[in-house]
Design an enzyme around this catalytic site. Sequence first.
Site, mmCIF file in Angstrom:
data_model
loop_
_atom_site.group_PDB
_atom_site.id
_atom_site.type_symbol
_atom_site.label_atom_id
_atom_site.label_comp_id
_atom_site.label_asym_id
_atom_site.label_seq_id
_atom_site.Cartn_x
_atom_site.Cartn_y
_atom_site.Cartn_z
ATOM 1 N N SER A 107 0.771 -1.310 0.044
ATOM 2 C CA SER A 107 -0.156 -0.092 -0.040
ATOM 3 C C SER A 107 0.768 1.442 -0.031
ATOM 4 C CB SER A 107 -0.988 -0.050 1.201
ATOM 5 O OG SER A 107 -0.328 -0.120 2.481
ATOM 6 N N CYS A 129 -6.964 -6.214 1.027
ATOM 7 C CA CYS A 129 -5.545 -6.008 1.610
ATOM 8 C C CYS A 129 -5.075 -4.615 1.465
ATOM 9 C CB CYS A 129 -4.905 -7.268 0.930
ATOM 10 S SG CYS A 129 -3.467 -7.681 2.481
ATOM 11 N N ARG A 180 0.152 -10.923 4.829
ATOM 12 C CA ARG A 180 0.487 -9.553 5.460
ATOM 13 C C ARG A 180 -0.601 -8.762 5.617
ATOM 14 N NH1 ARG A 180 5.475 -7.186 3.734
ATOM 15 N NH2 ARG A 180 5.852 -6.651 6.076
ATOM 16 N N HIS A 226 -7.709 -12.434 0.455
ATOM 17 C CA HIS A 226 -7.364 -12.080 -1.159
ATOM 18 C C HIS A 226 -8.478 -13.187 -1.732
ATOM 19 C CE1 HIS A 226 -3.651 -9.956 -1.391
ATOM 20 N NE2 HIS A 226 -3.684 -10.155 -0.064
ATOM 21 N N GLU A 280 -9.185 -13.198 -4.719
ATOM 22 C CA GLU A 280 -8.787 -13.590 -6.040
ATOM 23 C C GLU A 280 -7.928 -14.691 -6.189
ATOM 24 O OE1 GLU A 280 -7.498 -11.340 -3.926
ATOM 25 O OE2 GLU A 280 -5.465 -11.079 -4.588
HETATM 26 N N1 GLN Z 1 1.241 -5.573 3.925
HETATM 27 C C1 GLN Z 1 0.843 -5.054 2.724
HETATM 28 C C2 GLN Z 1 0.486 -3.518 3.229
HETATM 29 O O1 GLN Z 1 0.683 -3.061 4.130
HETATM 30 C C3 GLN Z 1 -0.592 -5.394 2.447
HETATM 31 C C4 GLN Z 1 -0.253 -6.860 1.907
HETATM 32 C C5 GLN Z 1 -1.254 -7.324 1.070
HETATM 33 O O2 GLN Z 1 -1.806 -6.488 0.121
HETATM 34 N N2 GLN Z 1 -1.352 -8.580 0.637
HETATM 35 O O3 GLN Z 1 0.416 -2.770 2.353
#
Ligand code: GLN
Length: 189
Positions: A50, A80, A137, A172, A174
Amino acid sequence: MGKTIGVLALQGDYFKHAVAAQKVGAQTVEVREKADLGKVDGLIIPGGESGVMSKLLVRDGLLEPLKKFAATGKPIFGTCAGAILLSADIERYEQTSLGLLDIQVKRNGYGRQIESFETTLTVPVLGDNPVWAVFIRAPVITRVGEGVEVMATHKGVPVLVRQGSVMAATFHPELTEDSRVHEYFLAQV
Ligand code: GLN
């Protein structure tokens, strides 16, 4: 007329979202610039990183166009990192978000031990069969505003939420065979 779903394609897991959206009958367009938003009826913001994605949104002048897109009521679904970009508040990090969804998130909030895990979720709007969910994550949603509908939780923490035409998942959809989450999103478009 078929529906056209845009997938924000600056970084991250956009290709698999396009495949998932096609599987439920949508046409897809990779969105990289403002003009692309004019071609789509709904938008998916994928997972990825992100911090990188928010810098690219600023660099490519997409923040205001995305806010305008949302203001037209066209549905947006963030997964996410996409959920982080939609949020109103990001704990501890100084990074730009769209503020289209009244939630607070903590990046990588599930911690190192279990930063990636899979589990089943009960999602009442999708029926009785549980949804297999992959978390990578993932952010933890640490606050949801009054106008936000919690559609699924994991250990008491919201993982699928919706506020009007904006929806977000911290997992996720997808990456799994089950198309119900994409189908649900497409039905909103
Ligand atoms: N850890 C990522 C973040 O903080 C997000 C992880 C993901 O999109 N699979 O942006």
